[in-house]
Scaffold this active site. Structure first.
Site, PDB file in Angstrom:
ATOM      1  N   HIS A   1      53.016  26.873  29.376  1.00 27.79           N
ATOM      2  CA  HIS A   1      52.596  25.966  28.321  1.00 27.79           C
ATOM      3  C   HIS A   1      52.608  24.527  28.799  1.00 27.79           C
ATOM      4  CE1 HIS A   1      53.498  28.848  24.782  1.00 27.79           C
ATOM      5  NE2 HIS A   1      52.251  28.914  25.191  1.00 27.79           N
TER       6      HIS A   1
ATOM      7  N   CYS B   1      28.915  28.008  36.088  1.00 30.86           N
ATOM      8  CA  CYS B   1      30.021  27.321  35.422  1.00 30.86           C
ATOM      9  C   CYS B   1      31.326  27.424  36.209  1.00 30.86           C
ATOM     10  CB  CYS B   1      30.205  27.838  34.001  1.00 30.86           C
ATOM     11  SG  CYS B   1      30.320  29.617  33.891  1.00 30.86           S
TER      12      CYS B   1
ATOM     13  N   ASP C   1      35.256  33.321  40.366  1.00 31.44           N
ATOM     14  CA  ASP C   1      35.530  34.737  40.586  1.00 31.44           C
ATOM     15  C   ASP C   1      34.598  35.326  41.642  1.00 31.44           C
ATOM     16  OD1 ASP C   1      37.751  35.575  39.048  1.00 31.44           O
ATOM     17  OD2 ASP C   1      36.597  35.146  37.249  1.00 31.44           O
TER      18      ASP C   1
ATOM     19  N   GLU D   1      29.686  37.228  38.281  1.00 29.29           N
ATOM     20  CA  GLU D   1      30.921  36.841  38.974  1.00 29.29           C
ATOM     21  C   GLU D   1      31.530  37.988  39.755  1.00 29.29           C
ATOM     22  OE1 GLU D   1      33.647  35.093  36.170  1.00 29.29           O
ATOM     23  OE2 GLU D   1      33.321  36.620  34.661  1.00 29.29           O
TER      24      GLU D   1
HETATM   25  C1  PEP Z   1      34.430  31.667  37.109  1.00 26.58           C
HETATM   26  O1  PEP Z   1      34.972  32.728  37.404  1.00 26.58           O
HETATM   27  O2  PEP Z   1      33.803  30.972  37.921  1.00 26.58           O
HETATM   28  C2  PEP Z   1      34.514  31.141  35.735  1.00 26.58           C
HETATM   29  C3  PEP Z   1      33.798  30.113  35.368  1.00 26.58           C
HETATM   30  O3  PEP Z   1      35.392  31.719  34.878  1.00 26.58           O
HETATM   31  P1  PEP Z   1      36.984  31.580  34.959  1.00 26.58           P
HETATM   32  O4  PEP Z   1      37.292  30.481  35.917  1.00 26.58           O
HETATM   33  O5  PEP Z   1      37.430  31.284  33.579  1.00 26.58           O
HETATM   34  O6  PEP Z   1      37.397  32.924  35.445  1.00 26.58           O
HETATM   35 MG    MG Z   2      35.607  34.072  35.869  1.00 23.25          MG
END
Ligand code: PEP
Ligand code: MG
Length: 759
Positions: A367, A679, A632, A608
């Site tokens: 947290h 992303c 990922d 991913e």
């Molecule tokens: C990713 O895996 O690139 C992603 C954007 O998701 P997270 O980082 O939340 O796994």
């Molecule tokens: Mg991810």
């Protein structure tokens, strides 16, 4: 042998100073192998000499006075070859030398093994004896295994300066040295400079004795008063943060209050008092039981909750003992340090004085890290070697980018970090002016810059010019609760973001728990969590969770002009997309049947998992958009756990294999004319952004801090040039080549300021 090995390692690890550790080591090894001599030589910082750092069997004055260059003697040869040498008659070996002054005699038997950490020889461990003896294979293996286990201890001593001070025999401890560096994990990016303020838990439960009471009612009254005082403190702290923290993070304080309820800790403590224990003893027992239960859990997120219980227990104890937490003085630039910094401790520091946090325990899941990120305070978590107890008042630099703490920074180090901080500030101010400009390359190619949301409020993202939300990590509001949030609770949180961003598009990802993201109330315990029950796999197995979430997302968008985009994480197979799409359709029909006017959402798939790269064309044909999760994708393509510091130097988002995969996904999306975004962290990095733009990614979604930088870079390059760079890069063999080339290109284009210069 295994037991001996284990007990030596335990002995050594438990010894006080580094010198004591080495002395114990040579003693234990000599006894275990029944030899006359055991020595450990350590490599000097110049890497040119080996110094006898501990010994049993020579004259005592030998330690510290014998040094050998790498081309001297058998010991030097072990280090040079980085391999063991095992001889029953060492005197016959051409590299044999004798140093009679220290009591070295004609020792015939010689077994030396290198101590290696991360491919580097740190020293040599040697056993010798007069009588000829060929150490057998198991003895050699024993010494090799032992040395591998000890390498960590020696590497740590190198990092803290203990090796250097032992060699120099200055007696100076690591903390007296300038620039001692300790490593943890970066909890919040950024650099903080200030004075360490050690924050103690206010009282010690361990010191409480077990006593019986014959006045139960007084004990109960005292207990109630203490608990009520703690409740008031928590409410006050929560109030203090009410304007600076988003609502979901404030909910943490409610969790604290719930823990103090009668049907939780308070009830258990009262029961014990009624049975005759005095209040402090009852408190200690109950807290310890709960903490033990939490700490026995495999799930790191749940384990962290043990810290919350302990923190509460100590607060109650403080009142019971009537020692209100001593008023700590917080200087203007405070770096809060502690064994286990808790959200409550954080709240004690006036917000305008806090510059950084170092917590020996905890992880990015705790947290505290969640709060620190929301407040934008640089934090280093899990700095397990950091001597928190001894740093009070010492100047520190906290480098949250790289998870490093620098004690007693030298003038040069301070200047270095001040330059970086000033550079970051100046650049940020300059780039703020780009807020209302579109992200268009010099030759007119438009790229959408969106933000990833989860930990921070929306205000800052919009201030930085975000054009949409490319990833809403919905698991974060789930993590700060003590049960699954209801449809209405979810709707309220989602709607807040959608209203703030209207009419911009908002991409809501369905729950992505598992891997390193756990819910305390939905524990998943697995050997291999990143390859386990994660993301869409969990929610398809629990359609009730999926449906509640999809309905909440649809309703949250009711009556708004912005597009709702629902995004599916961890997709590995076409059938998962089909199933998820039919659930979303069902949710849509149900919401309509309830009489709520909602629009059809767009549906997208995260790419991913490598499997999705190879089926990208088919996936693209099924949905409205694809979004690459490069965090990922990198971990799965390179088989490198994104959270494991031991393999962190193998994790490269610009590894040629990853770049080729990204290019292939872009081609597939173009063929199907499907909207494509990314992303992962790569999108927020200058090199990554240029290459992704060249590949044809239309949306780059990133944390809001990176957005202005990326906009500046893209506005100052031509897509035609970027495509030429991409063509070159795709022919390269290694990540290092890619980075070197791209850095050179960006510097040549006058864009060097946004490259991470300080590492
Ligand atoms: C990713 O895996 O690139 C992603 C954007 O998701 P997270 O980082 O939340 O796994
Ligand atoms: Mg991810």
């Amino acid at each position: 042998m295994l037991n001996t090995l284990r007990s030596i390692v335990q002995d050594v690890a438990g010894a006080g100073s580094f010198r004591e550790q080495l002395n114990l080591l040579v003693h234990d090894v000599r006894v275990a192998l029944g030899t006359e001599v055991c020595s450990i030589y350590l490599m000097s910082s110049s890497r040119e000499e080996l110094l006898l750092a501990a010994n049993e069997g020579f004259k005592p004055e030998a330690v510290g006075s014998v040094s050998l260059s790498l081309d001297q003697g058998l010991v030097g040869l072990v280090a040079q070859r980085a391999e063991p040498i095992n001889l029953n008659n060492a005197g016959m070996h051409p590299r044999f030398i004798l140093i009679p002054e220290i009591g070295e005699e004609a020792f015939h038997a010689f077994l030396g093994v290198p101590v290696i950490d991360h491919r580097q020889v740190l020293g040599v461990l040697v056993v010798q004896q007069r009588e000829r003896r060929k150490f057998d294979e198991s003895e050699e293996a024993f010494l090799v295994t032992l040395s591998a286990q000890l390498a960590g201890i020696i590497a740590h001593a190198e990092a803290t300066g203990d090796v250097a001070s032992l060699i120099a025999d200055s007696g100076e401890s690591a903390l007296e040295r300038a620039d001692a560096i300790f490593r943890g994990v970066g909890g919040t990016p950024g650099i903080g400079k200030g004075t360490a303020v050690l924050i103690h838990p206010p009282a010690s439960l361990e010191a409480v004795s077990d006593k019986v009471t014959d006045d139960v009612s007084t004990e109960l009254q005292v207990l109630d008063r203490a608990i009520e005082s703690v409740r008031e403190d928590i409410r006050r702290i929560s109030q203090q943060f009410s304007s600076s923290l988003p609502r979901e993070e404030l909910a943490l304080f409610d969790v604290y209050l719930h823990m103090l309820d009668d049907n939780a800790l308070a009830g258990d403590i009262r029961d014990r008092v009624r049975k005759g224990s005095w209040a402090q003893g009852a408190l200690k027992q109950v807290i310890h039981e709960h903490v033990r239960r939490f700490e026995a859990m495999e799930d790191p997120y749940i384990r962290e909750r043990g810290a919350d219980v302990k923190d509460l227990g100590l607060r109650v104890l403080g009142y019971l003992q009537d020692i209100r937490a001593k008023k700590t003085y917080f200087p203007d630039a405070t770096i809060l340090v502690g064994e286990e910094v808790t959200p409550g401790m954080l709240a004690e520091v006036p917000a305008d004085r806090l510059r950084g946090i170092v917590s020996v325990r905890g992880s990015v899941n705790s947290h505290l890290a969640i709060l620190a990120q929301s407040l934008d305070i640089p934090a280093v978590m899990g700095a397990i070697d950091f001597p928190a107890a001894n740093v009070d008042g010492i100047p520190l630099v906290v480098d949250g980018f790289y998870g490093e703490v620098i004690c007693n920074p030298s003038t040069a180090t301070i200047e270095h970090y001040e330059t970086l901080m000033a550079g970051e500030r100046a650049l940020a101010e300059e780039l703020d002016q780009l807020r209302d400009y579109k992200c268009v390359t010099l030759d007119g190619w438009r790229v959408g810059l969106w933000v990833n949301i989860g930990l921070t409020g929306v205000g800052r993202s919009l201030d930085r010019g975000a054009e949409g939300i490319g990833l809403f990590r919905t698991e974060i509001p789930f993590m700060t609760k003590d049960r699954f949030p209801s449809e209405e609770e979810q709707r309220v949180i989602y709607r807040e973001h959608m209203v703030a961003f209207e009419p911009k598009p908002v991409t809501m990802r369905t729950l992505d728990v598992g891997g390193d993201k756990a819910l305390s109330y939905f524990p998943i315990s697995e050997e291999n969590p990143f390859l386990g029950w994660r993301g869409i796999r969990v929610t398809l197995d629990h359609p009730e969770i999926f449906m509640v979430q999809a309905r909440a997302m649809l309703k949250a968008n009711a009556g708004l002009k912005g597009d709702l985009r629902i995004m599916l994480p961890m997709i590995t197979s076409i059938s998962e997309v089909e199933e998820a799409m039919s659930l979303v359709e069902r949710a849509y029909q149900e919401v309509l049947e309830e009489g709520v006017e909602v629009k059809q959402p767009q549906i997208g798939v995260m790419v991913e998992v490598p499997a999705a790269v190879y089926q990208a064309k088919r996936l693209a044909s099924m949905v409205d958009f694809l979004a690459v999760g490069s965090n990922d994708l990198t971990q799965y393509m390179l088989a490198v756990d994104r959270n494991n510091p031991r393999v962190a130097d193998l994790y490269h988002e610009t590894h040629p294999a990853v770049l080729t995969a990204l290019r292939d996904v872009a081609k597939a999306a173009q063929t199907e004319n499907t909207y494509l975004g990314i992303c992962g962290e790569l999108a927020g990095n200058a090199v990554g952004a240029v290459l992704l733009m060249a590949m044809g990614y239309r949306v780059l979604s990133m944390n809001e801090t990176s957005l202005p930088k990326v906009k500046w870079v893209l506005r100052n390059v031509k897509r035609s040039d970027a495509r030429r760079m991409l063509a070159r890069v795709l022919r390269m063999d290694t990540h290092e080549e890619v980075q070197a080339f791209m850095h050179q290109q960006l510097i040549r284009a006058g864009l060097g300021r946004v490259l991470p210069s300080h590492h």
